[in-house]
Scaffold this active site. Structure first.
Site, mmCIF file in Angstrom:
data_model
loop_
_atom_site.group_PDB
_atom_site.id
_atom_site.type_symbol
_atom_site.label_atom_id
_atom_site.label_comp_id
_atom_site.label_asym_id
_atom_site.label_seq_id
_atom_site.Cartn_x
_atom_site.Cartn_y
_atom_site.Cartn_z
ATOM 1 N N HIS A 242 3.533 11.135 9.197
ATOM 2 C CA HIS A 242 4.855 11.681 8.816
ATOM 3 C C HIS A 242 4.793 12.497 7.525
ATOM 4 O O HIS A 242 5.754 13.196 7.199
ATOM 5 C CB HIS A 242 5.887 10.562 8.654
ATOM 6 C CG HIS A 242 6.200 9.828 9.921
ATOM 7 N ND1 HIS A 242 6.674 10.459 11.043
ATOM 8 C CD2 HIS A 242 6.091 8.510 10.249
ATOM 9 C CE1 HIS A 242 6.857 9.559 12.015
ATOM 10 N NE2 HIS A 242 6.497 8.373 11.561
ATOM 11 N N ASP B 252 1.188 7.662 18.311
ATOM 12 C CA ASP B 252 2.153 6.768 17.665
ATOM 13 C C ASP B 252 3.502 6.914 18.386
ATOM 14 O O ASP B 252 3.808 7.967 18.937
ATOM 15 C CB ASP B 252 2.277 7.177 16.189
ATOM 16 C CG ASP B 252 3.111 6.221 15.359
ATOM 17 O OD1 ASP B 252 2.512 5.381 14.660
ATOM 18 O OD2 ASP B 252 4.360 6.318 15.395
ATOM 19 N N HIS C 282 6.328 7.273 17.096
ATOM 20 C CA HIS C 282 7.167 8.252 16.391
ATOM 21 C C HIS C 282 6.481 9.612 16.333
ATOM 22 O O HIS C 282 5.272 9.691 16.112
ATOM 23 C CB HIS C 282 7.443 7.765 14.966
ATOM 24 C CG HIS C 282 8.023 6.381 14.900
ATOM 25 N ND1 HIS C 282 7.246 5.264 14.671
ATOM 26 C CD2 HIS C 282 9.289 5.944 15.059
ATOM 27 C CE1 HIS C 282 8.023 4.183 14.676
ATOM 28 N NE2 HIS C 282 9.264 4.571 14.913
ATOM 29 N N ASP D 281 2.602 1.280 17.835
ATOM 30 C CA ASP D 281 4.013 0.884 17.934
ATOM 31 C C ASP D 281 4.642 1.255 19.274
ATOM 32 O O ASP D 281 5.844 1.099 19.466
ATOM 33 C CB ASP D 281 4.833 1.426 16.744
ATOM 34 C CG ASP D 281 4.471 2.832 16.331
ATOM 35 O OD1 ASP D 281 3.744 3.517 17.073
ATOM 36 O OD2 ASP D 281 4.932 3.258 15.243
HETATM 37 N N1 Q9C Z 1 13.821 0.326 9.569
HETATM 38 C C1 Q9C Z 1 5.096 5.065 11.361
HETATM 39 O O1 Q9C Z 1 5.060 4.455 12.426
HETATM 40 N N2 Q9C Z 1 12.138 3.720 9.966
HETATM 41 N N3 Q9C Z 1 6.253 5.244 10.689
HETATM 42 C C2 Q9C Z 1 12.572 3.212 11.221
HETATM 43 C C3 Q9C Z 1 13.261 0.830 10.799
HETATM 44 C C4 Q9C Z 1 11.085 4.688 9.946
HETATM 45 C C5 Q9C Z 1 7.501 4.723 11.188
HETATM 46 C C6 Q9C Z 1 13.726 2.242 11.084
HETATM 47 C C7 Q9C Z 1 9.919 4.399 10.831
HETATM 48 C C8 Q9C Z 1 8.668 5.115 10.378
HETATM 49 C C9 Q9C Z 1 3.860 5.581 10.755
HETATM 50 ZN ZN ZN Z 2 5.260 5.018 14.338
#
Ligand code: Q9C
Ligand code: ZN
Length: 348
Positions: A163, A199, A201, A288
């Site tokens: 990210h 991933d 995301h 994830d």
């Molecule tokens: N509190 C990676 O997997 N927030 N980043 C989601 C949960 C951001 C994930 C809401 C998630 C970022 C590297």
């Molecule tokens: Zn992720």
């Protein structure tokens, strides 16, 4: 498979992150990497090394100097605001959204923190720079070892990276390890490099870094940003710009997607990568996509990760794996090592 392990990862240790109006315990915690390391050792998957030293010049070819300056000094500036801050993680409070200027570097630390970030969920801690910098070193050395003839190498590090853009952090990421690995491969003579981000995301930072370049094909499989983080990037119509037109590929999938549909998208992604004829592959290895992940929405099972590794091996490319997300902490080690073992067996 050779692993380059960041033994300084736990220096980055966020306590809480902002979620729906409250501060909740961080999902991105040191135990994640500890479980992967333990599983690698338990299954004897190959040598595990920590780079003693590395040439860091490539980091400034991926990230903007003013961002690196900010990140290196951020903790000290945060504590200088108020000595009590030494007990609190640093978060941004202000962001220069549309109509504001981003060319001016404010003297105010909170103002600069917002300039160089895009969410309130990525705590910056006393050891964030040290951990992220050592992690970039693992990605660099993993790429170098693959160039030197290893079929594959795994950079086991956190915080994750995909990210993080050229000049911003967010999504728990500070330095873009996958982009740094890809640039290392390019600088050492690989004419074309493919980055495949699996991933859950969308890897918005990686996409942005290479968006106008034809030498690095970025392909990402992820939750549809209409409903999933990072929301503002990762749509199928983002295909690259300028010289990079046609060298960015997004395959968003609806929340709830299971392995059969996910694997069909992977097959599609790998066909696009094969057509690009890369000299090397970088895999942003997020876990994830697992059914048990607390912050994501696909339904992959642990055995599915063996199949993913086999599919990746069939691409037949020198491959650098970089650890990204995956927050079902007790299972993340098995799932990550399943991919690596499936790859190792598939690669023969
Ligand atoms: N509190 C990676 O997997 N927030 N980043 C989601 C949960 C951001 C994930 C809401 C998630 C970022 C590297
Ligand atoms: Zn992720």
């Amino acid at each position: 498979m050779l692993t380059l392990y960041n033994d300084r990862h736990a220096l980055h240790h966020g306590q809480r992150e902002m979620f729906r109006g409250e501060m909740v315990p961080c999902f991105e915690i040191p135990a994640r990497a500890d479980f992967v390391l333990a599983e690698l050792k338990r299954r004897g998957l190959g040598a595990i090394e920590t780079p003693a030293a590395f040439d860091d010049a490539v980091i400034a070819r991926v990230h903007a100097p003013r961002y690196l300056d900010f990140l290196r000094g951020a903790w000290d500036e945060w504590v200088a605001l108020d000595p009590a801050n030494a007990q609190r993680d640093a978060f941004p409070s202000y962001w220069p959204i549309r109509t504001f200027r981003s060319d001016v570097l404010p003297a105010s630390f909170p103002a600069r923190m917002g300039l160089f970030s895009y969410d309130a969920g990525s705590p910056l801690t006393s050891g964030t720079w040290a951990a992220a910098y050592a992690g970039a070193g693992c990605a660099i050395v993993a790429a170098q070892r693959v160039l030197a003839g290893e079929r594959a190498a795994f950079a086991l590090t956190r915080p994750p990276g995909h990210h993080a853009g050229a000049d911003f952090f967010g999504g728990y990421c500070f330095l873009n390890n996958a982009a740094i690995a890809a640039q290392t491969l390019r600088d050492a003579g690989a004419a074309r490099v493919a980055v495949l981000d699996i991933d859950y995301h969308h890897g918005n930072g990686t996409q942005a870094i290479f968006y106008e370049r034809a030498d690095v094909l970025v392909t990402s499989l992820h939750g549809d940003p209409h409903t999933e983080y990072p929301y503002y990037l990762g749509y199928a119509d983002e295909q690259g710009a300028g010289a990079g037109k046609g060298f960015n590929r997004n395959l968003p999938l609806p929340r709830g997607t299971g392995f059969e549909a996910w694997r069909a998208a992977l097959t599609d992604a790998l066909a696009g990568i094969a057509a690009f004829r890369p000299d090397a592959l970088v895999v942003s290895l997020g876990l994830d996509t697992f059914a048990g992940d607390p912050i994501a929405g696909f339904t992959l099972q642990s055995d599915d990760y063996l199949r993913i590794g086999e599919d990746l091996a069939r691409a037949g490319l020198p491959t650098v794996f970089v650890f990204e997300g995956g927050y079902a902490v007790a299972e993340v080690g098995v799932n990550a090592v399943n991919v690596l073992e499936g790859f190792a067996e598939g690669a023969g």
